[in-house]
Design a protein around this motif. Structure first.
Motif, PDB file in Angstrom:
ATOM      1  N   VAL A 111      56.564  13.675  46.507  1.00  9.79           N
ATOM      2  CA  VAL A 111      57.307  13.664  45.091  1.00  9.79           C
ATOM      3  C   VAL A 111      56.589  13.982  43.964  1.00  9.79           C
ATOM      4  CG1 VAL A 111      59.377  11.893  45.853  1.00  9.79           C
ATOM      5  CG2 VAL A 111      57.127  11.182  44.765  1.00  9.79           C
ATOM      6  N   GLY A 112      55.340  13.970  44.316  1.00 11.00           N
ATOM      7  CA  GLY A 112      54.350  14.409  43.182  1.00 11.00           C
ATOM      8  C   GLY A 112      52.972  14.719  43.674  1.00 11.00           C
ATOM      9  N   MET A 113      52.082  15.233  42.993  1.00 10.84           N
ATOM     10  CA  MET A 113      50.689  15.623  43.156  1.00 10.84           C
ATOM     11  C   MET A 113      49.781  15.540  42.250  1.00 10.84           C
ATOM     12  SD  MET A 113      51.023  19.487  43.789  1.00 10.84           S
ATOM     13  CE  MET A 113      49.300  19.852  43.922  1.00 10.84           C
ATOM     14  N   ALA A 114      48.384  15.590  42.241  1.00  7.21           N
ATOM     15  CA  ALA A 114      47.281  15.867  41.172  1.00  7.21           C
ATOM     16  C   ALA A 114      46.324  16.342  42.181  1.00  7.21           C
ATOM     17  CB  ALA A 114      47.018  14.355  40.405  1.00  7.21           C
ATOM     18  N   ARG A 115      45.601  17.193  41.448  1.00  8.38           N
ATOM     19  CA  ARG A 115      44.399  18.095  42.396  1.00  8.38           C
ATOM     20  C   ARG A 115      43.143  18.101  41.687  1.00  8.38           C
ATOM     21  NH1 ARG A 115      43.168  23.433  43.457  1.00  8.38           N
ATOM     22  NH2 ARG A 115      44.489  24.482  41.896  1.00  8.38           N
ATOM     23  N   MET A 116      41.979  17.621  42.174  1.00  7.57           N
ATOM     24  CA  MET A 116      40.880  17.816  41.674  1.00  7.57           C
ATOM     25  C   MET A 116      39.957  18.931  42.447  1.00  7.57           C
ATOM     26  SD  MET A 116      39.504  14.083  40.467  1.00  7.57           S
ATOM     27  CE  MET A 116      39.867  13.259  42.043  1.00  7.57           C
ATOM     28  N   ILE A 117      39.398  19.985  41.598  1.00 10.75           N
ATOM     29  CA  ILE A 117      38.381  20.742  42.430  1.00 10.75           C
ATOM     30  C   ILE A 117      37.315  20.156  42.047  1.00 10.75           C
ATOM     31  CG2 ILE A 117      37.930  23.073  42.446  1.00 10.75           C
ATOM     32  CD1 ILE A 117      40.551  23.573  41.062  1.00 10.75           C
ATOM     33  N   THR A 135      45.066  10.908  50.065  1.00  8.25           N
ATOM     34  CA  THR A 135      44.432  12.160  49.805  1.00  8.25           C
ATOM     35  C   THR A 135      44.239  12.810  51.246  1.00  8.25           C
ATOM     36  OG1 THR A 135      42.063  10.972  50.283  1.00  8.25           O
ATOM     37  CG2 THR A 135      42.836  11.053  47.835  1.00  8.25           C
ATOM     38  N   ALA A 136      45.049  12.385  52.047  1.00 10.39           N
ATOM     39  CA  ALA A 136      44.903  13.010  53.465  1.00 10.39           C
ATOM     40  C   ALA A 136      45.386  14.529  53.276  1.00 10.39           C
ATOM     41  CB  ALA A 136      45.901  12.419  54.434  1.00 10.39           C
ATOM     42  N   ARG A 137      44.826  15.207  54.125  1.00 12.07           N
ATOM     43  CA  ARG A 137      45.096  16.824  53.992  1.00 12.07           C
ATOM     44  C   ARG A 137      46.559  17.397  54.511  1.00 12.07           C
ATOM     45  NH1 ARG A 137      41.132  19.873  51.791  1.00 12.07           N
ATOM     46  NH2 ARG A 137      39.325  18.890  51.478  1.00 12.07           N
ATOM     47  N   ASP A 138      47.607  16.338  54.221  1.00 11.63           N
ATOM     48  CA  ASP A 138      48.809  16.668  55.109  1.00 11.63           C
ATOM     49  C   ASP A 138      49.812  16.708  54.015  1.00 11.63           C
ATOM     50  OD1 ASP A 138      48.733  14.085  54.438  1.00 11.63           O
ATOM     51  OD2 ASP A 138      49.039  13.399  56.554  1.00 11.63           O
ATOM     52  N   LEU A 139      49.512  16.795  52.557  1.00 10.77           N
ATOM     53  CA  LEU A 139      50.598  17.189  51.675  1.00 10.77           C
ATOM     54  C   LEU A 139      51.401  18.508  52.184  1.00 10.77           C
ATOM     55  CD1 LEU A 139      52.040  16.580  49.066  1.00 10.77           C
ATOM     56  CD2 LEU A 139      50.196  17.773  48.161  1.00 10.77           C
ATOM     57  N   PRO A 140      52.531  18.713  52.552  1.00  7.59           N
ATOM     58  CA  PRO A 140      53.066  19.831  53.128  1.00  7.59           C
ATOM     59  C   PRO A 140      53.124  21.061  51.758  1.00  7.59           C
ATOM     60  CG  PRO A 140      54.722  18.033  53.206  1.00  7.59           C
ATOM     61  CD  PRO A 140      53.534  17.589  52.282  1.00  7.59           C
ATOM     62  N   HIS A 141      52.504  22.052  52.427  1.00 14.58           N
ATOM     63  CA  HIS A 141      52.304  23.474  51.742  1.00 14.58           C
ATOM     64  C   HIS A 141      53.681  23.621  50.704  1.00 14.58           C
ATOM     65  CE1 HIS A 141      48.582  24.829  54.130  1.00 14.58           C
ATOM     66  NE2 HIS A 141      48.475  23.349  53.678  1.00 14.58           N
ATOM     67  N   GLU A 142      54.978  23.561  51.426  1.00 16.84           N
ATOM     68  CA  GLU A 142      55.891  24.060  50.866  1.00 16.84           C
ATOM     69  C   GLU A 142      56.122  23.301  49.649  1.00 16.84           C
ATOM     70  OE1 GLU A 142      60.668  23.276  52.331  1.00 16.84           O
ATOM     71  OE2 GLU A 142      58.909  23.981  53.818  1.00 16.84           O
ATOM     72  N   LEU A 150      43.293  27.175  48.993  1.00 20.39           N
ATOM     73  CA  LEU A 150      43.486  26.063  47.795  1.00 20.39           C
ATOM     74  C   LEU A 150      43.521  24.964  47.993  1.00 20.39           C
ATOM     75  CD1 LEU A 150      45.980  26.729  44.790  1.00 20.39           C
ATOM     76  CD2 LEU A 150      45.885  24.497  46.034  1.00 20.39           C
ATOM     77  N   LEU A 151      44.126  24.426  48.843  1.00 20.47           N
ATOM     78  CA  LEU A 151      44.180  23.017  49.446  1.00 20.47           C
ATOM     79  C   LEU A 151      42.840  22.424  50.380  1.00 20.47           C
ATOM     80  CD1 LEU A 151      47.865  22.714  50.256  1.00 20.47           C
ATOM     81  CD2 LEU A 151      46.638  21.693  48.460  1.00 20.47           C
ATOM     82  N   ASP A 152      42.402  23.341  51.308  1.00 12.37           N
ATOM     83  CA  ASP A 152      41.142  23.123  51.938  1.00 12.37           C
ATOM     84  C   ASP A 152      39.951  22.926  51.033  1.00 12.37           C
ATOM     85  OD1 ASP A 152      42.398  23.495  54.346  1.00 12.37           O
ATOM     86  OD2 ASP A 152      41.739  25.516  54.625  1.00 12.37           O
ATOM     87  N   ASN A 153      40.068  23.385  49.627  1.00  7.30           N
ATOM     88  CA  ASN A 153      38.945  23.383  48.774  1.00  7.30           C
ATOM     89  C   ASN A 153      39.270  22.540  47.472  1.00  7.30           C
ATOM     90  OD1 ASN A 153      36.852  25.183  49.823  1.00  7.30           O
ATOM     91  ND2 ASN A 153      38.658  26.437  50.139  1.00  7.30           N
TER      92      ASN A 153
END
Ligand SMILES: CC(C)(COP(=O)(O)OP(=O)(O)OC[C@H]1O[C@@H](n2cnc3c(N)ncnc32)[C@H](O)[C@@H]1OP(=O)(O)O)[C@@H](O)C(=O)NCCC(=O)NCCS
Length: 163
Positions: free
Chosen positions: A72-78, A19-26, A51-54
């Motif tokens: 290689v993958g992601m999932a995002r919870m707001i 969950t570290a905030r370093d997933l490349p934006h690209e 979006l990623l900050d929040n």
């Protein structure tokens, strides 16, 4: 929330969810541009940062040479981390599908929400019958109707008066 990480090896390949905030934006932009993520589209660099900050974003990485991370993958919870978690943008690059990694990402989301004692709801929207099975099984979710005296309501941007 403190960074959480999970690791596992599948078929001789090692993967990390963080969950570290370093997933490349690209990587996220490319995922949003992938036809498999038909609900998303690339956005400006500034909006991507917002979006990623929040969000609580889980990045799934393949580990090479011990600790070199390839996303290689992601999932995002707001989420407000207290009452509500909205799960979205669940995505895995084509060549890593059907290995159980999707289920693992959802399982990690479950661990995060299980640690929120006053959570009222975890919610999501999906157009995929197959994905519904995954969310039923892993998150105990069901399609909500009015039968429980609660109506799930939603509006696309264009439906909101004045949009
Ligand atoms: C959804 C997704 C993350 C699943 O990842 P995966 O690693 O292939 O799935 P797993 O191997 O962990 O399988 C778990 C479950 O996912 C579901 N699943 C598998 N492929 C899927 C697909 N293409 N679309 C939706 N759900 C799928 C199945 O219910 C599967 O259950 P099973 O164990 O009975 O086969 C991946 O297929 C993907 O990125 N799809 C494109 C984006 C997308 O549709 N996201 C979800 C929108 S709600």
């Amino acid at each position: 929330m403190a960074t959480k990480e999970w690791k596992q090896s599948i078929n001789g390949q090692t993967f990390l969810i963080s969950t570290a905030r370093d997933l490349p934006h690209e990587f996220v932009q490319q995922a949003f541009d992938n036809p498999a993520m038909y609900w998303a589209k690339p956005i400006s660099a500034a909006n991507m940062k917002t979006l990623l900050d929040n969000s609580c974003t889980l990045g799934l990485y393949k580990l090479i040479n011990g600790d070199e991370r390839t996303p290689v993958g992601m999932a995002r919870m707001i989420t407000d981390y207290v009452t509500l978690a909205y799960l979205t943008d669940v995505y895995l690059a084509d060549e890593y599908r059907s290995l159980g990694l999707g289920r693992w990402m959802i399982h990690c989301c479950r661990e995060i929400v299980q640690e929120i004692p006053e959570l009222r709801f975890m919610i999501l929207l999906t157009g995929s019958e197959q994905a519904q099975q995954l969310y039923r099984r892993e998150l105990g979710m069901k399609v909500m109707g009015t039968e429980e005296t609660l109506a799930a309501m939603g509006a696309r941007k264009a439906w909101i008066p004045g949009s």
